[in-house]
Design a protein around this motif. Structure first.
Motif, PDB file in Angstrom:
ATOM      1  N   PHE A 153     -18.401 -12.954 -27.910  1.00  0.00           N
ATOM      2  CA  PHE A 153     -19.778 -12.666 -28.296  1.00  0.00           C
ATOM      3  C   PHE A 153     -20.777 -13.566 -27.558  1.00  0.00           C
ATOM      4  O   PHE A 153     -21.916 -13.719 -27.987  1.00  0.00           O
ATOM      5  N   ARG A 154     -20.327 -14.151 -26.436  1.00  0.00           N
ATOM      6  CA  ARG A 154     -21.187 -14.982 -25.605  1.00  0.00           C
ATOM      7  C   ARG A 154     -21.137 -14.497 -24.160  1.00  0.00           C
ATOM      8  O   ARG A 154     -20.088 -14.096 -23.675  1.00  0.00           O
ATOM      9  N   LYS A 155     -22.269 -14.566 -23.487  1.00  0.00           N
ATOM     10  CA  LYS A 155     -22.338 -14.120 -22.095  1.00  0.00           C
ATOM     11  C   LYS A 155     -21.926 -15.210 -21.116  1.00  0.00           C
ATOM     12  O   LYS A 155     -21.731 -14.930 -19.928  1.00  0.00           O
ATOM     13  N   ASP A 156     -21.825 -16.451 -21.597  1.00  0.00           N
ATOM     14  CA  ASP A 156     -21.527 -17.563 -20.689  1.00  0.00           C
ATOM     15  C   ASP A 156     -20.051 -17.915 -20.635  1.00  0.00           C
ATOM     16  O   ASP A 156     -19.681 -18.948 -20.079  1.00  0.00           O
ATOM     17  N   CYS A 157     -19.187 -17.058 -21.200  1.00  0.00           N
ATOM     18  CA  CYS A 157     -17.746 -17.339 -21.214  1.00  0.00           C
ATOM     19  C   CYS A 157     -16.984 -16.326 -20.366  1.00  0.00           C
ATOM     20  O   CYS A 157     -17.326 -15.136 -20.336  1.00  0.00           O
ATOM     21  N   LYS A 158     -15.940 -16.801 -19.691  1.00  0.00           N
ATOM     22  CA  LYS A 158     -15.001 -15.939 -18.994  1.00  0.00           C
ATOM     23  C   LYS A 158     -13.689 -15.947 -19.760  1.00  0.00           C
ATOM     24  O   LYS A 158     -13.202 -17.016 -20.147  1.00  0.00           O
ATOM     25  N   ILE A 159     -13.121 -14.776 -19.983  1.00  0.00           N
ATOM     26  CA  ILE A 159     -11.927 -14.653 -20.818  1.00  0.00           C
ATOM     27  C   ILE A 159     -10.850 -13.914 -20.043  1.00  0.00           C
ATOM     28  O   ILE A 159     -11.042 -12.759 -19.630  1.00  0.00           O
ATOM     29  N   HIS A 160      -9.721 -14.575 -19.842  1.00  0.00           N
ATOM     30  CA  HIS A 160      -8.562 -13.958 -19.200  1.00  0.00           C
ATOM     31  C   HIS A 160      -7.534 -13.662 -20.278  1.00  0.00           C
ATOM     32  O   HIS A 160      -7.134 -14.556 -21.033  1.00  0.00           O
ATOM     33  N   ILE A 161      -7.103 -12.406 -20.349  1.00  0.00           N
ATOM     34  CA  ILE A 161      -6.168 -11.968 -21.384  1.00  0.00           C
ATOM     35  C   ILE A 161      -4.858 -11.534 -20.727  1.00  0.00           C
ATOM     36  O   ILE A 161      -4.857 -10.751 -19.770  1.00  0.00           O
ATOM     37  N   TYR A 162      -3.733 -12.060 -21.278  1.00  0.00           N
ATOM     38  CA  TYR A 162      -2.416 -11.823 -20.698  1.00  0.00           C
ATOM     39  C   TYR A 162      -1.505 -11.204 -21.759  1.00  0.00           C
ATOM     40  O   TYR A 162      -1.432 -11.683 -22.887  1.00  0.00           O
ATOM     41  N   GLY A 163      -0.796 -10.145 -21.388  1.00  0.00           N
ATOM     42  CA  GLY A 163       0.129  -9.510 -22.319  1.00  0.00           C
ATOM     43  C   GLY A 163       0.755  -8.292 -21.680  1.00  0.00           C
ATOM     44  O   GLY A 163       0.623  -8.046 -20.480  1.00  0.00           O
ATOM     45  N   GLN A 164       1.437  -7.512 -22.486  1.00  0.00           N
ATOM     46  CA  GLN A 164       2.151  -6.350 -21.980  1.00  0.00           C
ATOM     47  C   GLN A 164       1.377  -5.058 -22.208  1.00  0.00           C
ATOM     48  O   GLN A 164       0.739  -4.866 -23.246  1.00  0.00           O
ATOM     49  N   ALA A 165       1.467  -4.174 -21.230  1.00  0.00           N
ATOM     50  CA  ALA A 165       1.106  -2.779 -21.456  1.00  0.00           C
ATOM     51  C   ALA A 165       2.237  -2.150 -22.259  1.00  0.00           C
ATOM     52  O   ALA A 165       3.412  -2.444 -22.026  1.00  0.00           O
ATOM     53  N   LYS A 166       1.882  -1.296 -23.220  1.00  0.00           N
ATOM     54  CA  LYS A 166       2.916  -0.703 -24.087  1.00  0.00           C
ATOM     55  C   LYS A 166       2.546   0.720 -24.471  1.00  0.00           C
ATOM     56  O   LYS A 166       1.368   1.083 -24.480  1.00  0.00           O
ATOM     57  N   ILE A 167       3.572   1.470 -24.837  1.00  0.00           N
ATOM     58  CA  ILE A 167       3.443   2.861 -25.325  1.00  0.00           C
ATOM     59  C   ILE A 167       2.399   3.654 -24.518  1.00  0.00           C
ATOM     60  O   ILE A 167       1.510   4.293 -25.061  1.00  0.00           O
ATOM     61  N   SER A 168       2.568   3.596 -23.196  1.00  0.00           N
ATOM     62  CA  SER A 168       1.711   4.337 -22.255  1.00  0.00           C
ATOM     63  C   SER A 168       0.248   3.908 -22.303  1.00  0.00           C
ATOM     64  O   SER A 168      -0.629   4.666 -21.876  1.00  0.00           O
TER      65      SER A 168
END
Length: 313
Positions: free
Chosen positions: A113-128
């Motif tokens: 909810f902030r414009k000054d943050c960069k967020i890298h998200i790591y995980g699996q793609a699943k169920i297509s």
């Protein structure tokens, strides 16, 4: 760590060296949420905590610090508040899997909810579905009033799919990856310090009894901190076979076989009181592996100092 002012309770401390003059890299792990399945606000569970899964691994070197967050249960709320106060504006968030108790804190993950943050998200793609699609689906009407495309950080969210990978590097930090035995699969992570001298394994949501036990034992070999899904006592597990969770006894057996330094009992069942954790769960583990400890909400362990204590000089 600078999070003590945010606590409503005094954490249980692990007694470690307080030597602050260690050269090179230091590695810390903080337990922001240690409970499984659902958050549990119960007076009989205050000592070890009621927030769901979230840990933070912090690597500090003479020139920089690097924070990596694992899972986004309700524990991530205090985790991100603390990180923002510390001055962090870049976030690396890894998911073991996408069951509700590991993602429900995303609705209060303030960097979204902030414009000054960069967020890298790591995980699996699943169920297509791609990893991005899975996260987008969590922020959708009628389940949440703010949809994904409305998030202020939208243009600063980056997705990294881990399918088929056995390791990844984040700003000089190596993270090894190991599949676990859990419905729809989960991932374990081994996080190395920048100088590769210490490591932490985060292996929640795993049920023993498959061939993956052998792979997991190899994966955790010699690690300093082994955090493991120890949801059930031996007796309770008999009624939950196939649910995707393990026991403290099995975790201790793994820890002993793999020659780990310390075993942390994690993913406490929502029905387990503080007394039950101490008198049943912990006791079952310590009979097999003495260096067994209960994960405690808001507790921070300096892995580097633990390493010096357990290494013969």
């Amino acid at each position: 760590m600078a999070h003590r002012s945010q606590k409503s309770k005094s954490p249980k401390k692990t007694v470690l060296s307080t030597n602050s003059s260690l050269p090179g890299t230091e590695q810390f792990v903080t337990f922001w949420g240690v409970r499984g399945t659902i958050p549990i606000p119960d007076q009989n569970m205050l000592k070890y905590g009621g927030n769901t899964s979230c840990i933070e691994v912090l690597n500090i070197s003479p020139t920089k610090h690097n924070s990596i967050i694992f899972d986004a249960g309700t524990g991530i709320i205090k985790c991100c508040e603390n990180a923002l106060l510390r001055g962090d504006r870049v976030f690396h968030l890894f998911f073991s899997h996408m069951h509700y108790d590991h993602i429900i804190g995303l609705t209060k993950f303030i960097p979204f909810f902030r414009k000054d943050c960069k967020i890298h998200i790591y995980g699996q793609a699943k169920i297509s579905k791609s990893l991005k699609e899975i996260i987008q689906h969590f922020f959708i009407s009628p389940f949440f009033p703010v949809e994904f495309y409305q998030l202020p950080s939208l243009n600063n969210i980056f997705f990294h799919e881990l399918n088929g990978l056995n390791h990844i590097d984040i700003e000089g930090i190596r993270i090894d990856i190991q599949p676990l035995n859990h419905p729809q699969e989960a991932l374990a992570y081994r996080i190395w310090s920048e100088d590769k001298k210490t490591s932490i394994v985060y292996a929640t949501d795993h049920e023993h009894g498959s061939n993956l036990d052998i792979e997991l034992e190899k994966f955790i070999k010699g690690t300093d901190i082994f955090i493991y899904d120890s949801t059930f006592s031996e007796n309770n597990y008999k009624n939950h076979i196939g649910w995707g969770h393990s026991t403290a006894k099995e975790g201790a057996t793994l820890a002993k076989s793999a020659d780990v330094k310390s075993y942390i009992i994690f993913h406490h069942d929502p029905s387990s009181t503080d007394i039950f954790l101490e008198e049943k769960i912990l006791c079952e583990a310590k009979k097999i592996f003495e260096q067994s400890f209960l994960a405690t909400e808001y507790q921070t362990i300096n892995v580097s100092e633990l390493h010096t204590l357990l290494t013969t000089k």
